[in-house]
Scaffold this active site. Structure first.
Site, mmCIF file in Angstrom:
data_model
loop_
_atom_site.group_PDB
_atom_site.id
_atom_site.type_symbol
_atom_site.label_atom_id
_atom_site.label_comp_id
_atom_site.label_asym_id
_atom_site.label_seq_id
_atom_site.Cartn_x
_atom_site.Cartn_y
_atom_site.Cartn_z
ATOM 1 N N THR A 154 0.839 -1.207 0.000
ATOM 2 C CA THR A 154 0.000 0.000 0.000
ATOM 3 C C THR A 154 0.875 1.258 0.000
ATOM 4 O O THR A 154 0.562 2.239 -0.675
ATOM 5 C CB THR A 154 -0.905 0.003 1.253
ATOM 6 O OG1 THR A 154 -1.630 -1.227 1.281
ATOM 7 C CG2 THR A 154 -1.867 1.165 1.241
ATOM 8 N N HIS B 168 2.110 1.958 -3.360
ATOM 9 C CA HIS B 168 1.049 2.598 -4.151
ATOM 10 C C HIS B 168 0.974 4.097 -3.836
ATOM 11 O O HIS B 168 0.786 4.922 -4.722
ATOM 12 C CB HIS B 168 -0.315 1.971 -3.850
ATOM 13 C CG HIS B 168 -0.536 0.636 -4.489
ATOM 14 N ND1 HIS B 168 -0.328 0.415 -5.839
ATOM 15 C CD2 HIS B 168 -0.960 -0.538 -3.981
ATOM 16 C CE1 HIS B 168 -0.625 -0.854 -6.115
ATOM 17 N NE2 HIS B 168 -0.993 -1.458 -5.005
ATOM 18 N N CYS C 196 -20.786 1.898 15.774
ATOM 19 C CA CYS C 196 -21.643 1.383 14.700
ATOM 20 C C CYS C 196 -22.078 -0.056 15.006
ATOM 21 O O CYS C 196 -21.610 -0.681 15.961
ATOM 22 C CB CYS C 196 -20.916 1.465 13.352
ATOM 23 S SG CYS C 196 -19.619 0.237 13.142
HETATM 24 ZN ZN ZN Z 1 0.249 -2.926 5.222
HETATM 25 ZN ZN ZN Z 2 -17.647 1.201 14.041
#
Ligand code: ZN
Ligand code: ZN
Length: 352
Positions: A45, A48, A101
């Protein structure tokens, strides 16, 4: 008094590259922990982000400090923090869940609706200091090697994937033998898999797969890997397939090499939609297919740390380079050319 400024690798502009800058040390809120980074590891990542590839352009908002795999020493704790003390050796879960959440309340924080990632959505660990919410800090047993503690984020991905279903006595195929695939091979063996097969296109990675304990390695560029896995499993197909390549063809082959009634866990991220033949590959097979994201908070962490403490994993073969943060240029160059596996950066200098 320690300096109030720090060195940091900053994604300064929406274009390829990054620069080593002087930045203020992050201010510590009442529930935060400030960690002096001992070692940070570069992830795909990060490459990237550094190369400013299209996949990251919507998500990353420069200027920001990137990096999300690290370990370090607690420098300072906020006024409300009681469980963590300065001087402790720690790493951290860099996915910050909201806590409110539905998923968070059901114990599925790894797929929180408002998940934020340190090093992607807020300043990360390619710096001398990084600020982490105290609840995300994991104290690390000092017997665990420092450099191993710097790669717990990807190791956690591997552990989460391997242990997402039954593994003892199973014949496992790992598709994609990058760092996480190599870790998964070792984790599967350590947890009692009866055989583990590595599938990978790069010859040097196949060699590493053998070195870390794969019972067989197959290269899709050289042979029919589906037939090879079937043959190795007496015609059945693999009981468990772990897809870690994100390569669309790799994903399709993963489904084909799975035995009827088996489990396929997908961790790799294909860059485009992948076509599957649902009837033969999933429905008639009665296959269990699961997406894997992040690490379970904190089940994955405790299992992973126990495996490390037991000495069950040898991560040395995966770490190909150790460089001071200042030589980030060289590090990203090596990764871009595919000449390195895991590279560790040391923002506070390489310790002896
Ligand atoms: Zn990673
Ligand atoms: Zn959450």
């Amino acid at each position: 008094m320690p300096t109030r400024e720090m060195n940091a690798l900053v994604k300064t502009r929406p274009e390829p590259g990054a620069s080593l800058d002087r930045r203020p040390r992050p201010p510590v809120g009442p529930n935060d922990v400030l960690v002096a980074v001992q070692a940070a590891s570069i992830c795909g990542t990060d490459l990237h982000i550094y190369s400013w590839d299209p996949v990251m352009r919507e998500r990353i908002h420069p200027p920001m400090i990137f990096g999300h795999e690290f370990c370090g020493t607690v420098e300072e704790v906020g006024s409300e923090v009681e469980a963590i003390q300065p001087g402790q050796f720690v790493s951290a879960e860099m996915h910050v869940a909201c806590g409110h959440c539905l998923q968070c309340r059901l114990g599925q924080q790894h797929v929180c609706q408002k998940l934020e990632i340190i090093g992607i959505d807020r300043d990360g660990c390619f710096a001398q200091y990084v600020k982490i919410p105290a609840s995300n800090i994991l104290p690390i047993d000092p017997s665990i090697p420092r450099d191993y503690a710097a790669v717990l984020d990807p190791l956690g991905n591997a552990v989460h994937t391997v242990l997402a279903g039954e593994i003892a006595g199973q014949r496992v195929a790992v598709v994609g033998c990058g760092p996480i695939g190599l870790m998964a091979i070792q984790v599967a063996k350590a947890c009692g898999a009866s055989a583990v097969y590595g599938i990978e296109v790069k010859p040097e990675r196949l060699k590493l797969a053998e070195r870390v304990g794969a019972d067989g390695v197959f290269n899709p560029r050289e042979s029919d890997v589906v037939a090879a896995v079937r043959e190795a499993t007496r015609g059945d197909g693999a009981d468990v397939v772990l897809e870690m390549s994100g390569n669309p063809q790799g994903v399709q082959q993963a489904f084909k090499m799975l035995r009827a009634g088996g489990r396929l866990s997908l961790l790799g991220l294909p860059p485009e939609p992948v076509t599957l033949d649902l009837v033969p590959d999933i429905i008639f097979k009665g296959a269990t297919v699961q997406g894997i994201y992040g690490r379970r908070m904190y089940d994955t962490w405790y299992r992973m740390l126990s495996l490390l403490k037991a000495g069950a994993l040898d991560l040395d073969p995966l770490i190909s380079e150790r460089l001071p943060l200042e030589r980030y240029h060289q590090a990203f160059d090596l990764l871009r050319k595919g000449q390195a596996s895991k590279i560790l950066l040391y923002p506070n200098g390489i310790p002896r």
